[in-house]
Design a protein around this motif. Structure first.
Motif, short mmCIF file in Angstrom:
data_model
loop_
_atom_site.label_atom_id
_atom_site.label_comp_id
_atom_site.label_asym_id
_atom_site.label_seq_id
_atom_site.Cartn_x
_atom_site.Cartn_y
_atom_site.Cartn_z
N ILE A 166 0.85 -1.20 0.00
CA ILE A 166 0.00 0.00 0.00
C ILE A 166 0.88 1.24 0.00
CG2 ILE A 166 -1.84 1.25 1.17
CD1 ILE A 166 -2.61 -1.37 2.54
N THR A 167 0.67 2.09 -0.99
CA THR A 167 1.32 3.40 -1.01
C THR A 167 0.30 4.41 -0.50
OG1 THR A 167 2.72 2.78 -2.88
CG2 THR A 167 2.44 5.13 -2.43
N LEU A 168 0.55 4.94 0.69
CA LEU A 168 -0.36 5.91 1.30
C LEU A 168 0.02 7.31 0.83
CD1 LEU A 168 -0.36 4.39 4.91
CD2 LEU A 168 -2.16 4.20 3.17
N LEU A 169 -0.98 8.07 0.39
CA LEU A 169 -0.74 9.36 -0.21
C LEU A 169 -1.21 10.48 0.71
CD1 LEU A 169 -2.11 8.58 -3.80
CD2 LEU A 169 0.24 8.31 -2.96
N SER A 170 -0.57 11.61 0.56
CA SER A 170 -1.01 12.82 1.27
C SER A 170 -2.25 13.36 0.59
CB SER A 170 0.10 13.86 1.23
OG SER A 170 0.25 14.35 -0.10
N PRO A 171 -2.93 14.34 1.21
CA PRO A 171 -4.07 14.96 0.54
C PRO A 171 -3.70 15.58 -0.80
CG PRO A 171 -4.12 15.46 2.87
CD PRO A 171 -2.82 14.78 2.61
N GLY A 172 -2.43 15.91 -0.95
CA GLY A 172 -1.98 16.46 -2.23
C GLY A 172 -1.58 15.40 -3.24
N GLY A 173 -1.73 14.11 -2.90
CA GLY A 173 -1.42 13.03 -3.83
C GLY A 173 0.02 12.59 -3.84
N LYS A 174 0.84 13.03 -2.86
CA LYS A 174 2.24 12.65 -2.79
C LYS A 174 2.40 11.45 -1.85
CE LYS A 174 3.55 16.28 -5.18
NZ LYS A 174 4.14 16.10 -6.54
N PRO A 175 3.29 10.49 -2.19
CA PRO A 175 3.50 9.35 -1.30
C PRO A 175 4.10 9.81 0.03
CG PRO A 175 4.38 8.90 -3.50
CD PRO A 175 4.03 10.36 -3.47
N VAL A 176 3.52 9.31 1.12
CA VAL A 176 4.06 9.62 2.43
C VAL A 176 4.56 8.36 3.15
CG1 VAL A 176 2.67 11.69 2.73
CG2 VAL A 176 1.77 9.49 3.51
N GLN A 177 4.06 7.19 2.71
CA GLN A 177 4.48 5.95 3.35
C GLN A 177 4.12 4.78 2.44
OE1 GLN A 177 6.04 5.85 6.38
NE2 GLN A 177 6.40 3.65 6.19
N VAL A 178 5.02 3.78 2.38
CA VAL A 178 4.74 2.51 1.69
C VAL A 178 4.82 1.43 2.76
CG1 VAL A 178 5.47 0.89 -0.07
CG2 VAL A 178 5.71 3.35 -0.47
N THR A 179 3.76 0.61 2.84
CA THR A 179 3.73 -0.37 3.91
C THR A 179 3.07 -1.65 3.45
OG1 THR A 179 3.02 -0.82 6.16
CG2 THR A 179 1.54 0.51 4.80
N MET A 180 3.50 -2.76 4.04
CA MET A 180 2.83 -4.04 3.88
C MET A 180 2.38 -4.54 5.27
SD MET A 180 5.10 -5.92 0.87
CE MET A 180 3.94 -7.27 0.71
N ASP A 181 2.34 -3.58 6.22
CA ASP A 181 1.89 -3.89 7.59
C ASP A 181 1.19 -2.66 8.13
OD1 ASP A 181 1.46 -4.70 10.18
OD2 ASP A 181 3.59 -4.68 10.75
N LEU A 182 -0.09 -2.50 7.78
CA LEU A 182 -0.83 -1.31 8.15
C LEU A 182 -0.97 -1.15 9.68
CD1 LEU A 182 -2.28 1.13 6.91
CD2 LEU A 182 -4.40 -0.20 6.99
N PRO A 183 -1.28 -2.23 10.44
CA PRO A 183 -1.34 -2.05 11.92
C PRO A 183 0.00 -1.58 12.48
CG PRO A 183 -2.42 -4.09 11.28
CD PRO A 183 -1.75 -3.57 10.05
N GLY A 184 1.09 -2.12 11.96
CA GLY A 184 2.41 -1.69 12.44
C GLY A 184 2.65 -0.23 12.10
N PHE A 185 2.17 0.23 10.94
CA PHE A 185 2.33 1.64 10.59
C PHE A 185 1.59 2.54 11.57
CE2 PHE A 185 0.23 5.22 8.34
CZ PHE A 185 1.33 6.03 8.20
N TRP A 186 0.34 2.14 11.90
CA TRP A 186 -0.43 2.95 12.86
C TRP A 186 0.32 3.05 14.19
CZ3 TRP A 186 -3.10 5.22 9.64
CH2 TRP A 186 -4.07 4.68 8.82
N THR A 187 0.97 1.96 14.58
CA THR A 187 1.64 1.94 15.88
C THR A 187 2.96 2.69 15.87
OG1 THR A 187 0.60 -0.18 16.41
CG2 THR A 187 2.57 0.42 17.67
N ASN A 188 3.72 2.53 14.86
CA ASN A 188 5.11 2.99 14.89
C ASN A 188 5.38 4.30 14.13
OD1 ASN A 188 5.97 0.64 16.34
ND2 ASN A 188 5.82 -0.51 14.42
#
Length: 814
Positions: free
Chosen positions: A756-778
């Motif tokens: 998952i490539t998570l984008l900012s409201p402006g459409g720019k990548p801010v994070q790439v993750t294959m562990d969404l719960p870990g992203f929320w935590t860390n």
């Protein structure tokens, strides 16, 4: 028999005669100057090895005449008694003849007319190292005759430089007799340094001749050059530079026999300088030669089966040829050989020249084999190339000499003529009148107007009109030979009903040419090759021509002889081969589909019209050919579909291969979707997705959706395309749209985690993750801290697990 001086071959004669008595076959290898050509047949006759005539084959007419005369002189008889000869157009034999020297083509005719060779007791193949096509064929046929009909037939192969072991093996391990002796020693002298790259062969050869004359003050000199042109230019370079008493004698195949005799005859006084082609490599006797100058070049014919054309090329002499030439200096006394190359360069020479069967036009051979009945089982030292033979058989079929691979009555008539099958077909079709005979003789000979404009009519005029011959500065020797041959070929006195151009077109239907569009006089030939003519010649403006002589260039041959052809003349000859063809094809040059109706003769387009109602299927297939050129247009959606299929195939699913190579192999899957698409731009805008889904079928699509779904549905219900091109399935979406998701999304039965490539409201990548719960935590806290300042109107909750997904911004002022 007159007493003769001993020769090196004499010591090998007893062994040779014993081998022939024991096996009826042998191979004799003896160096140049050993005396095998004149000694061996006489020794066989004296030993009474056979009851019939001894037939000795020579590769050249001059050698056949000269060796027969030399043997007759040894017997104290005129030629034509015990020893005689037979060459094309001339024979000196009688009932008393026991040794007959013939050229190789004569043997082929004898075998074809009488396979049992009645009255022939022995066959001698002299100078077999030259590997002529007729010699190879003659030996192959003779071996079969001996095996099937004539066990008593003696076969002897003689060679100076050939690797004789393979020949002996071909002949059933025949005895191999070697004569090591040489008449006299020969000193070899090389250049001290290589010639400059721009050095002219004739100038350097002339300089080496002058050096040799100075350093070797006794005996005649023999210089080897590749062709008549080089001989004439070397002769010109030597003028006014030779020592007193020196006489230049050219020697080449196209000279009259009287001039050839003058070159061979001993000179009463002074020194003789013979400038010769490879004709002097063979069994000719030049009694006063003690010095050889070798220019190190050989001229050979090379045949290109793709163009149907031969051309002469000049290349380095081989080691075998150099050794053969060197031997000419040691026949009468100790001699010297000067080589126009350094000793170091000698290592780079090829060991032997190529056999003619490897490089020549095989059409005459194919005709002879068809006349024989079958080539299966014939023993060739070098088997003919199957592809070249197929081209030769195709030409014979086009000429009507073969039908379904078997010889026709017309083919038998062609085989009986002393002409190439092309020219024989012309002569037979035209009825053998004077016009056809003259043209056949002309096309079989060297050009009498070498260097003149390529008008065939000028050549005909030079042969039939003495005034025209003088006006065009024709080579009188060549003209005389053409006239003599035309007399032999002529079968009736009635002029032909065909024009000169039509006669030429009968012989060369594949060389009927049509002028291309444009300024330069370029032509497309009916056989598909290109040809060019010098600008400014009257022929260059004709729409149709027949090219009778080309230089054989494989890219674009230069026309050296041609005749203008009228459209009506072509149609009168080949009406049955001229047809309308519907053409619907992709044009690389225009980048679109071309639909035309064309009247064609071979590769020539005689008439060309628009085909307005071309069938839709033909148009679609032409469009598919265009895709083969420009490539399949992969839209993102089609590319994603292919990537999903590829992933399933990697996991073992039996789904069709959607690679470009596989899809472009068979057009049927795409033809219904190409309707109305005619240009490159339209094809590039084609979306392949629907066509691919139809090609896969309903069951495959269901399997695909289960194993590799095409979309991920977000908590807000939006369908995000999944990209399967990378290492893992991947999606891109706004970070806020994944609020509240506490389990990482996976797809398919194998639960492949999405990248998952998570984008900012402006459409720019801010994070790439294959562990969404870990992203929320860390990592989320740091992202939130950074993003709140940049996008204050968008929600950035402290606990994203409990927040509602959204794509909305906060109202202004909140």
């Amino acid at each position: 028999m007159k007493p003769t001086a001993p020769l090196p071959i004499d010591e090998a004669l007893p062994r040779l005669l014993d081998a022939l008595r024991a096996r009826n076959m042998a191979v004799l290898q003896a160096p140049p100057g050993a005396g095998k050509t004149t000694r061996v047949p006489l020794a066989m006759l004296e030993a009474k090895l056979c009851t019939g005539r001894i037939l000795m084959l020579e590769p050249r007419r001059l050698a056949a005449r000269s060796s027969a005369e030399r043997m007759a002189e040894t017997l104290g008889e005129p030629v034509g008694q015990t020893v005689g000869y037979r060459v094309r157009g001339e024979a000196k034999t009688s009932r008393a003849t026991r040794i007959e020297v013939v050229t190789e083509g004569v043997l082929t005719r004898m075998i074809q007319s009488d396979p049992g060779l009645d009255g022939i007791g022995a066959l001698i193949f002299d100078e077999f190292h030259e590997r002529s096509l007729n010699a190879d064929l003659g030996l192959a046929l003779s071996l079969e005759i001996r095996s099937a009909l004539r066990e008593d037939l003696l076969l002897l192969v003689m060679s100076a430089t050939l690797d004789a072991a393979p020949v002996a093996a071909l002949m059933g391990d025949a005895p191999l007799i070697t004569s090591q002796g040489r008449a006299f020693p020969v000193e070899t002298r090389w250049l001290p340094r290589p010639l400059p790259a721009r050095a002219r062969l004739e100038t350097e050869t002339a300089a080496l001749i002058l050096q040799a004359l100075k350093e070797c003050p006794e005996g005649g000199l023999l210089a080897f050059l590749p062709g008549e042109g080089e001989i004439r230019r070397t002769e010109s370079a030597l003028k006014n530079q030779l020592p007193d008493g020196c006489t230049i004698r050219p020697l080449f195949g196209n000279m009259s026999f009287a001039d050839q005799r003058a070159a061979l005859a001993p000179q009463a006084s002074g020194r003789k300088i013979v400038l010769a082609t490879a004709i002097a490599e063979t069994s000719l006797t030049l009694p006063d030669i003690r010095v050889v100058v070798d220019a190190g070049r050989s001229r050979r014919a090379r045949f290109d089966p793709n163009s149907g054309m031969s051309r002469l090329i000049t290349e380095r002499a081989t080691k075998a040829e150099a050794e053969q030439r060197r031997g000419r200096a040691g026949r009468v006394a100790q001699g010297t050989c000067y080589r126009l190359w350094t000793k170091g360069e000698e290592g780079g020479l090829a060991p032997f020249p190529p056999a003619e069967i490897e490089a020549a036009d095989l059409t005459p051979l194919a005709l002879e084999l068809a006349l024989w009945g079958s080539a299966e089982g014939l023993g060739f030292l070098t088997p003919p190339n199957p592809g070249v033979m197929a081209e030769a058989q195709a030409l014979l079929t086009a000429l009507g000499a073969l039908k379904d691979g078997r010889i026709t009555d017309h083919g038998r008539a062609l085989a009986a003529l002393p002409l190439h099958p092309r020219l024989g077909h012309m002569l037979q079709t035209a009825g053998g009148g004077p016009d056809a005979a003259t043209l056949a003789a002309l096309l079989a000979e060297r050009d009498p107007l070498r260097g003149a404009p390529p008008d065939l009519g000028r050549r005909i005029a030079a042969i039939t009109n003495p005034r025209a011959a003088a006006e065009h500065n024709a080579d009188r020797g060549v003209v005389d030979r053409i006239k003599q041959e035309a007399k032999r070929l002529k079968r009736n006195d009635k002029p032909s009903d065909f024009s000169t151009a039509q006669l030429a077109a009968l012989a060369y239907p594949d060389r009927i040419g049509m002028r291309r569009k444009g300024d330069a006089p370029r032509f497309i030939l009916a056989g598909g090759k290109g040809a060019i003519m010098e600008e400014g010649t009257p022929l260059a403006n004709h729409r149709l021509i027949v090219a009778t002589d080309l230089d054989g260039d494989t890219r674009e041959a230069r026309i050296r002889q041609a005749a203008p052809l009228m459209d009506a003349e072509l149609r009168a000859l080949y009406a049955d081969q001229i047809a309308w063809v519907d053409v619907c094809e992709w044009s690389r040059r225009d980048g679109k589909i071309i639909a035309r109706r064309q009247e064609r003769f071979g590769a020539l387009i005689l008439d060309d019209r628009i085909w307005p109602d071309a069938p839709p299927e033909a148009m679609a297939r032409a469009g598919f050919d265009g895709l083969r050129v420009i490539g399949l247009p992969w839209t993102p959606a089609a590319a994603r579909l292919r990537a999903r299929v590829d992933l399933c195939r990697q996991d073992g699913s039996e789904l069709p291969d959607l690679s470009d190579a596989a899809l472009l192999e068979n057009p049927d899957w795409l033809l219904p979707y190409l309707s109305g698409l005619k240009s490159e731009g339209q094809l590039r805008n084609l979306d392949l997705t629907d066509a691919l889904r139809a090609y896969l079928g309903w069951e495959a699509i269901q399997l695909l959706d289960r194993l590799t779904p095409s979309h991920f549905t977000t908590p807000l219900g939006r369908r995000i395309p999944i990209n399967y091109d990378g290492e893992a399935p991947e999606i891109e979406l706004r970070l806020q749209e994944m609020f509240g998701v506490t389990t990482h999304p996976c797809v398919g039965p194998k639960a492949l985690p999405l990248r998952i490539t998570l984008l900012s409201p402006g459409g720019k990548p801010v994070q790439v993750t294959m562990d969404l719960p870990g992203f929320w935590t860390n990592s989320y806290a740091d992202v939130r801290k950074d993003m709140r300042g940049r996008y204050p109107r968008h929600p950035w909750p402290e606990n994203p697990r409990d927040a509602d997904p959204t794509l909305r911004a906060k109202p202004r002022g909140t």
